[in-house]
Scaffold this active site. Structure first.
Site, PDB file in Angstrom:
ATOM      1  N   ASP B 536     -49.199-179.670  39.319  1.00  0.00           N
ATOM      2  CA  ASP B 536     -49.853-179.936  38.013  1.00  0.00           C
ATOM      3  C   ASP B 536     -50.092-178.781  37.657  1.00  0.00           C
ATOM      4  O   ASP B 536     -50.006-177.605  38.291  1.00  0.00           O
ATOM      5  CB  ASP B 536     -51.312-180.782  38.548  1.00  0.00           C
ATOM      6  CG  ASP B 536     -51.762-181.226  37.297  1.00  0.00           C
ATOM      7  OD1 ASP B 536     -51.308-181.227  36.320  1.00  0.00           O
ATOM      8  OD2 ASP B 536     -52.959-181.961  37.685  1.00  0.00           O
ATOM      9  N   GLU B 539     -48.078-175.504  33.254  1.00  0.00           N
ATOM     10  CA  GLU B 539     -47.805-175.175  31.703  1.00  0.00           C
ATOM     11  C   GLU B 539     -47.425-173.736  31.647  1.00  0.00           C
ATOM     12  O   GLU B 539     -46.632-173.207  30.910  1.00  0.00           O
ATOM     13  CB  GLU B 539     -48.726-175.811  30.720  1.00  0.00           C
ATOM     14  CG  GLU B 539     -48.765-177.412  30.382  1.00  0.00           C
ATOM     15  CD  GLU B 539     -49.617-177.944  32.055  1.00  0.00           C
ATOM     16  OE1 GLU B 539     -50.140-177.254  32.601  1.00  0.00           O
ATOM     17  OE2 GLU B 539     -49.215-179.115  32.451  1.00  0.00           O
ATOM     18  N   ASP B 612     -52.438-186.309  31.127  1.00  0.00           N
ATOM     19  CA  ASP B 612     -53.797-186.648  31.139  1.00  0.00           C
ATOM     20  C   ASP B 612     -54.158-187.868  29.842  1.00  0.00           C
ATOM     21  O   ASP B 612     -54.954-187.227  29.249  1.00  0.00           O
ATOM     22  CB  ASP B 612     -55.035-185.798  31.212  1.00  0.00           C
ATOM     23  CG  ASP B 612     -54.726-184.835  32.611  1.00  0.00           C
ATOM     24  OD1 ASP B 612     -53.939-185.308  33.388  1.00  0.00           O
ATOM     25  OD2 ASP B 612     -55.268-183.701  32.685  1.00  0.00           O
TER      26      ASP B 612
END
Lengths: 555, 975
Positions: B536, B539, B612
């Site tokens: 996770d 990015e 999310d």
């Protein structure tokens, strides 16, 4: 892994050559049938040669050969008790040497040996060994252990019950005494009230006139204003406290890693206002010095005039001041205005004072008066005027009424306690929980110590300094079941604790079971600010005789 | 010049959407707040206003050099704006007809980033040896295709590249003359009054004077060339302006799809032109967007710069291999055409043009470039249960126990970040997780797995071995100076990031996942070989960084700036983690890695989810179109969090969300730490029962899903197929993104994503019978397209099976999918109007790589009439592997295939326990295995497949035909 072993072991069992008939073709027709249903698993007595059978719900008649043939024919799943072919069926394992049990179809012939089927009947023959002897023995051992705990616990429990019985007697005593006292007091109040009424009725008209005095009216207005202010003040104090709680929660609960500078600023602002160290430094300071990291808020010395009340005085004395009997005061005032004697202040000051201070004051006054008399400053034994007489009578009445109220309160409280004592929704039908009222149990977990004071409040106390949070006040026993359910006393709910930042008010679910000690075993926070405590208490250990019967039924 | 109208328009749009409360628009740039995007849009706007606008770029015809024997040529390109700056063009045609166009600055002051494609491609594509270029005076051309239908034309003056099919333009580069490659310059030289710095040669100084004359093209001012501040962060832009503007036009295609990831429709709404849906361009800049909006062009976690352009005549696609911040304007000047404008901050021009002409061709062409999606482990298709956070080993055990008590199937339990002590990933918080390996063994005892999160930010403390080793190895991302370790904030507080562009990090990272001791080197001994990984925040999410990510001037391996590689950066972690999981066991097992960030090529390594999301109906709906969009861009193993990450969905919404999840390729329930627990067993009846039914339905259909994943793995065709993919000629279906097909199974689903629904319309694109999967009700479509009404009460899922399909299920509920390995199959035969049906089934051990050695079962089932006039139907099972030995498994040609391979043997005794035939014309006289005894069967009369009637279809249930799933057989139904 057990699973892979079983799967591996299964492979050779499948025949490679014969056309694939149902894998359980050899399964006994009654395999997996629960004992109470065994009588249903026989072919229908009809003349036709291939026997038939009716699904247990009566919905369908199928060939007897279709029972346990590893294909689901009956909508209710009853034709496949032993194969798992019907999703909605169960398989009964006899488990000789242990206790029989049922498992859902999803666990039949899945390659895993179920713990519930120690006889291995959940899988094809040869896959799972029969381990019922060992399992049964181990089970019985555990049962024996539990029986012992229960026995010991129930002894303690009966001591709790006797405590409740004693408490009951005590309370009954209190009720009796206060009932008598009430009767006496009531008479006294009645007598005094008659006297006062007689005395005051004479001057009622005059009193009305006096009440119209601007001074009196202003006094009443001031009093009302003061009451309102006090009310508002209290509201603000509560708000401030609530805000403080929110900010404390924010301070300890916010994720300091997150990038929200607005939150960080709010936290730092609060810390400086409340004189707290920065939360990120708390741990560090702990390490650096043993003195603890909490910096007490610097109490700023407030500048105030000498005759201004301090905050403490305000809190303590304002209520009493507001309880002043203004009518008496008015009458006093009359006297004061008409004959400017020193006496009124000295003698009647008591009516301004809180009850608690009156005895000391009176002793002091008497001493002072005697001194003054000796010095000739004031006259002693001067005849009282009527107004003064009225006021004194009223004072006596007030005192008498006060005592009556006290006696009534005492009685009511005792009655309430007595009711709760054997209230099933409170201390239990036998009062077995009364002994544990306000007993505080603690458990240290990580950086916090969790505490629950039974029937009172649960708290989270940081081990390294910082704010203690209320996790909630006692609310009820298990709200999910009725009090006659055995599970009723296995759960307590504490709620409406301090509010979480960005979350609910903290609450605790306390799960209890029988044990020889009152203790908390585990603390968890499965959802934000919703805590689960598990623990034991002897108060849950029912005597063996009662449970033994229940258990037998289950078996 | 800044176009304030657009800016305020965007703000208004954001403010007017109720769900926008959480989205912090101020955290992310609009185009107007990004210098290069502003310049790009301004360029487009000048072009629009200028009737005599002409591209300054042209090919120097004297420099054209055609390779011998290969379909490629290179040429010099000049810009009339800067005659002294040199550009090079390179155009190639691959052996499958894909055209690659590259352009770079030559001998510039610096080197533009040119490695993006190398991270995405599986291999250097093979160039065609048949196709040849013809150099003419005005252009260079090549004609190819089986019917010579394709032509590539590279016009010289100005530079323009177009692909034609049957004389019709399909794709045009620089057709609108918006191509602009900002060349490198020095800061001083770019200022008109600036004096040349020492060491700068005269030529560069000359360029200075020419700034103003270029204003018609570049604008009056140097807008944001050298520095840019946003949200308190300053980007120093040491390389100055280097952006790339490129217009890509599809003159004959009215629909474009792709460029995930955005929360929007599959058929991309417009961003410019008349009355655009969005006022900002679509953006590709991998971003951790808190509470993202359910309809927005804002960039999300991953980027795949692939766009399909579609019409009833053909499908084409482009892959723009760029890794920097990229904004894409979309406009339909007419209903039948599309203009797009791509504005990237840095990098070379490197565009792949895929000629199609069908969607399936596009998938194959794209898969040939970047690979197909990996064949996942079978269990990974089961139901995943996640929460931020299961708080202890006992908590996990108790969740497992509750699932079993309620007999609800689940395969995987997940641990979010709180398992890790101080968010030092790999390191268990032993207070709450004292016995992690025992816990995992307890989970594995039921055939289940655990997935544990490993985020890329490393807590900067020497007592964290992973950080310490990375720091010692010198493989951490550097800050702008290029020498110091970059420090940012994330969950773990002060953190550093591994630079996976550095090959020195690769072996080390792979070694970390070994669950045995590795001597001096740290390895994760507190794990098992069934511990899988969730990556996770890759990015990367940096809490205190610009736009919640890394500064653009951070420095990666090779001296590249973060701005050059940002969109690729995210995929390297899951890629390497996936390799690490393969490497940790012997024999290797298939890896499972879930990633939030991704790029073209990520499909080779694992699954993604849509990040999310919020527990709202809007997000539930957009989750479907997002999964479809990811799928057509290759990333087909995708899903959205069931229930929504944020919020507490009411039971009705949760039931609907499980229905959506059960029809996503990746099926995971997840919830934020602030939410109430919402595991399916916690609901009251009737909802709990509904959830159990949905979970069980997913498990019964695992053979269908696995077969669809096999198709995706060998052909690159997505698991979820939108209407335009299945019916590429049906205009009415081109914008459909709320109903879709599962693989080639013929199952058509339209999950309900609204409150209080009792029935819904399903669009049928053809004159065919469709059966309700549950009730067997027969619906009729029409060749013009037709909507039918399908019951959709809360317990019902609008799921139809297309006439002509045979689907295979396993109907016995189990606790987890590995426990179904020996369960028998059910075949559903949905006859079409002419009494025909077909289906396939792929099986292997679901866990290892032994399928690559031919240990597989791949069957085809066909139901057809024995003779044209006959009503008798024969259903046969035949081996598909021997029919397609070179396509049966990905990338391997099975030269010797044994139908009795080890796996086939292991399932030889697994039988078909039931056959359901829908749409027979009448009660059968006999049903028997060819040459065998009469079988037991039950016929319910009803509507036949032939004819026009709607209503409950006739259903024949054949009991226990006793045939093996792995063998040839045929069953004859004599009507």
């Amino acid at each position: 892994m057990r699973s892979s072993v079983c799967l591996g072991a299964m492979a050779p069992l499948f025949s490679l050559l014969v056309p694939l008939s149902a894998l359980a073709a050899g399964v006994d027709k009654t395999h997996g049938v629960a004992p109470n249903l065994l009588s249903h698993y026989v072919p229908l007595k009809t003349a036709s040669s291939p026997g038939t059978w009716k699904c247990l719900d009566g919905s369908k008649e199928i060939l007897w050969s279709s029972v346990n043939d590893d294909y689901c024919d009956c909508p209710d799943g009853s034709d496949e008790p032993g194969t798992g072919a019907c999703p909605n069926s169960t398989l009964y394992c006899i488990n000789e040497g242990h206790i029989g049990s049922s498992i859902p179809a999803s666990r039949v012939n899945d390659g895993l040996c179920e713990a519930e089927c120690c006889d291995g009947s959940d899988e094809l023959p040869g896959v799972c060994p029969n381990v019922c002897k060992e399992v049964g023995e181990a089970y019985r051992k555990v049962q024996e252990e539990q029986r012992k705990i229960r026995k010991k616990g129930s002894k303690i429990r009966s001591s709790y019950i006797s405590f409740a019985q004693k408490e009951k007697k005590r309370l009954e005593g209190v009720i009796e005494t206060s009932t008598q006292e009430i009767a006496v007091r009531e008479k006294e109040v009645e007598r005094l009230r008659d006297l006062v009424e007689q005395s005051e009725s004479l001057s009622a008209a005059a009193l009305e006139h006096r009440k119209a005095s601007p001074l009196y009216e202003t006094l009443i207005a001031h009093s009302n204003a003061l009451k309102s202010l006090q009310r508002e003040h209290k509201k603000h104090l509560e708000r401030e406290k609530e805000l403080g709680n929110i900010l404390d929660a924010l301070r300890t609960g916010y994720n300091p890693n997150y990038q929200d500078m607005a939150v960080l600023e709010a936290v730092r602002g609060w810390e400086s206002l409340a004189g707290l160290p920065h939360i990120n430094d708390v741990g560090k300071e702990e390490e650096e010095s043993d003195e603890g990291a909490v910096v007490k808020a610097e109490e700023e010395e407030e500048e105030m005039d000498d005759d201004e009340w301090t905050a403490e005085e305000l809190e303590k004395d304002l209520d009493n001041l507001l309880k002043t009997d203004y009518v008496s005061l008015l009458l006093e005032h009359d006297k004061h205005v008409n004959s400017p004697m020193t006496e009124s202040i000295l003698f009647e000051l008591s009516s301004y004072l809180p009850d608690s201070l009156v005895p000391q004051y009176e002793a002091f006054r008497d001493t002072l008066v005697s001194w003054l008399q000796m010095l000739g400053v004031i006259r002693g034994g001067v005849a009282q005027e009527n107004a003064g007489e009225d006021s004194k009578l009223r004072q006596k009445l007030n005192d008498a009424e006060h005592s009556l109220r006290q006696a009534n309160d005492e009685k009511r409280k005792a009655e309430k306690d007595l009711n709760e004592l054997f209230d099933r929704e409170h201390y239990g039908a036998e009062g077995e929980w009364k002994k544990l009222e306000k007993t505080c149990l603690e458990k240290e977990v990580g950086d916090y110590t969790y505490e629950v004071c039974l029937f009172d409040e649960a708290r989270q106390k940081p081990n390294k300094g910082g704010q203690t949070f209320s996790l909630g006040k006692f609310r009820s026993w298990n709200p999910d079941v009725q009090p006659d359910d055995p599970a009723y006393y296995t759960k307590q709910v504490y709620n409406a604790g301090a509010k979480c930042w960005n979350g609910p008010n903290r609450s605790v679910m306390l799960l209890l079971s029988c044990g020889t000690e009152n203790t908390i075993h585990t603390v968890a926070e499965p959802e934000k600010c919703e805590y689960h405590f598990t623990g034991t208490s002897p108060a849950l250990c029912l005597p063996l005789a009662e449970t033994a019967e229940g258990k037998k039924d289950e078996l | 010049m800044v176009r304030p109208v657009i800016f305020s328009g965007a703000l208004l749009l954001l403010l007017s959407i109720p769900t926008s409360l959480g989205f912090k628009s101020q955290d992310f740039k609009t185009c107007a707040q990004a210098g290069f995007c502003r310049r790009g849009r301004a360029l487009a706007s000048r072009a629009q206003d200028n009737a005599s606008w002409k591209s300054p770029y042209s090919v120097d015809s004297s420099s054209i050099s055609v390779s011998s024997g290969e379909a490629s040529f290179t040429a010099g390109v000049k810009s009339s704006l800067y005659p002294d700056v040199k550009f090079g063009l390179d155009v190639r045609i691959h052996d499958d007809g894909v055209v690659r166009v590259r352009m770079d600055e030559v001998d510039g002051l610096r080197k533009r980033y040119d490695e993006a494609a190398s991270w995405a491609l599986i291999a250097e594509p093979k160039l065609s040896r048949e196709i040849s270029w013809t150099v003419g005076k005005k252009d260079v051309r090549a004609v190819y295709g089986t019917k010579k239908e394709n032509e590539v034309v590279v016009s010289l003056e100005p530079l323009r590249v177009s692909l034609l099919r049957n004389g019709k333009e399909q794709v045009v580069l620089n057709g609108r003359s918006l191509l602009h490659m900002e060349h490198y310059r020095t800061k001083e030289s770019s200022r008109p009054e600036g004096t040349p710095e020492e060491g700068l040669d005269e030529d560069d100084a000359q360029v200075v004077v020419q700034v103003k004359p270029n204003a018609w093209f570049e604008g009056e001012v140097e807008d944001g060339y050298w520095e840019e501040t946003f949200g308190g962060n300053t980007d120093t832009k040491p390389k100055g302006p280097e952006s790339l503007s490129l217009d890509i036009t599809f003159p004959n295609h009215g629909h474009v799809y792709g460029i995930p990831q955005h929360a929007t429709h599959l058929d991309l709404p417009t961003t410019t032109g008349e009355d655009p849906t969005y006022s900002d361009p679509y953006r590709l800049w991998n971003s951790d967007v808190f509470e993202y909006l359910a309809s927005s062009p804002v960039s999300l976690y991953g980027s795949i710069p692939v766009m399909h352009a579609h019409s009833a005549e053909s499908t084409v696609a482009i892959f723009n291999a760029v890794a920097s911040d990229t904004w894409i304007d979309v406009d339909h000047p007419t209903l039948k055409s599309t203009n797009t404008h791509w504005i990237s901050e840095s990098g070379i021009l490197d565009v792949f043009i895929m000629p199609g002409p069908t969607p399936d061709d596009i998938f194959k062409q794209y898969a040939k470039l970047t690979g197909t999606s990996a064949l996942p482990a079978h269990w990974a298709l089961g139901h995943h249960q996640c929460r931020w956070n299961y708080i202890s080993t006992d908590d996990v055990r108790s969740v497992q126990q509750r699932f079993d008590e309620h007999d609800m199937p689940v395969d995987v339990f997940w641990l979010d970040i709180e398992y890790a002590e101080e968010h030092k990933y790999f390191i268990w918080d032993k207070k709450m997780f004292p016995d992690p390996v025992d816990m995992m063994h307890d989970v594995e005892a039921l055939g289940r797995k655990m997935v544990v999160i490993i985020d890329p930010h490393l807590k900067r403390t020497d007592n964290y071995p992973v950080y310490k080793e990375a720091s010692d190895l010198g493989v951490l991302v550097k800050s702008k100076s290029g020498d110091a370790e970059y420090e940012g904030w994330c969950w773990s507080g002060s953190s550093a990031w591994i630079d996976f562009f550095n090959p020195g990090a690769w072996d080390w990272w792979r070694g970390l996942f070994k669950n045995t001791s590795q001597g001096d080197k740290w390895s994760w001994v507190d794990s098992t070989e069934s511990t899988y990984i969730w990556n996770d925040m890759n990015e990367p999410s940096v809490f205190n960084g610009p736009e919640i990510s890394m500064p653009r001037d951070n420095v990666h391996y090779g001296g590249w700036e973060h701005r050059d590689v940002h969109n690729i950066n995210g995929m390297l972690l899951p890629n390497l983690t996936s390799q690490a999981l393969v490497a940790r066991s012997d024999p290797p097992k298939r890896p499972f890695v879930l990633t939030r960030s991704f790029y073209a090529g990520s499909q080779r390594f694992g699954a993604m989810w849509t990040g999310d999301n919020l527990g709202t109906w809007d997000h539930m709906a957009v989750g479907i179109s997002m999964v479809l969009a990811n799928g057509i861009a290759g990333m087909t193993f995708a899903g959205s969090d069931v229930g929504g990450f944020f919020g507490n969905p009411e039971p009705e919404m949760l039931v609907r969300w499980y229905q959506v999840g059960a029809f996503n390729p990746f099926f995971r329930a997840h919830a934020h730490i602030d939410t109430k627990r919402r595991e399916p067993y916690l609901l009251d009846e009737p909802y709990r029962g509904m959830l159990r039914d949905i979970l069980r339905l997913r498990y019964t259909m695992l053979p269908i899903w696995y077969t669809a994943f096999h198709d995706a793995n060998i052909y690159g065709i997505p698991v979820l197929r939108p209407h335009y993919v299945v019916f590429p000629k049906d205009e009415a279906g081109f914008s459909l993104d709320d109903q879709y097909f599962i693989g080639d199974s013929g199952l058509l689903v339209k999950p309900v994503v609204h409150k209080d629904v009792t029935e819904t319309d399903v669009y049928l694109a053809e004159d065919q019978v469709y059966y309700n999967y549950f009730s067997h009700y027969a619906y009729r479509g029409s060749s013009k397209g037709k909507h039918v009404t399908v019951p959709a009460a809360l317990h019902e899922i609008p799921l139809l099976i297309r006439g002509g399909s045979i689907v295979t299920t396993r109907e016995r509920p189990r606790r987890s999918s590995p426990l179904m390995q020996r369960d028998p199959f059910t075949l559903r035969v949905a006859l079409d109007k002419v009494g025909y049906a077909k289906g396939q089934l792929y099986l292997d051990d679901g866990e290892t790589f032994s399928h690559l050695e031919g240990n597989i079962v791949w069957r085809q089932f066909v139901a057809e009439k024995t003779a044209k006039k006959s009503k008798t139907i024969r259903i046969t099972s035949s081996d598909l592997v021997s029919q397609n030995p070179d396509a049966a498994v990905e990338g391997v040609s099975l030269t010797k295939y044994d139908p009795l391979n080890a796996f086939a043997k292991s399932v030889e005794s697994v039988r078909v326990e039931k056959m359901v035939v829908m749409g027979l014309g009448g009660k059968p006289k006999s049903v028997r295995v060819d040459g065998g005894e009469e079988l037991v069967s039950e016929f319910t009369p009803g509507v036949a497949a032939e004819g026009k009637k709607e209503g409950a279809a006739s259903v024949l249930i054949v009991k226990d035909p006793g045939v093996s799933i792995a063998k040839d057989w045929s069953i004859v139904i004599e009507v």
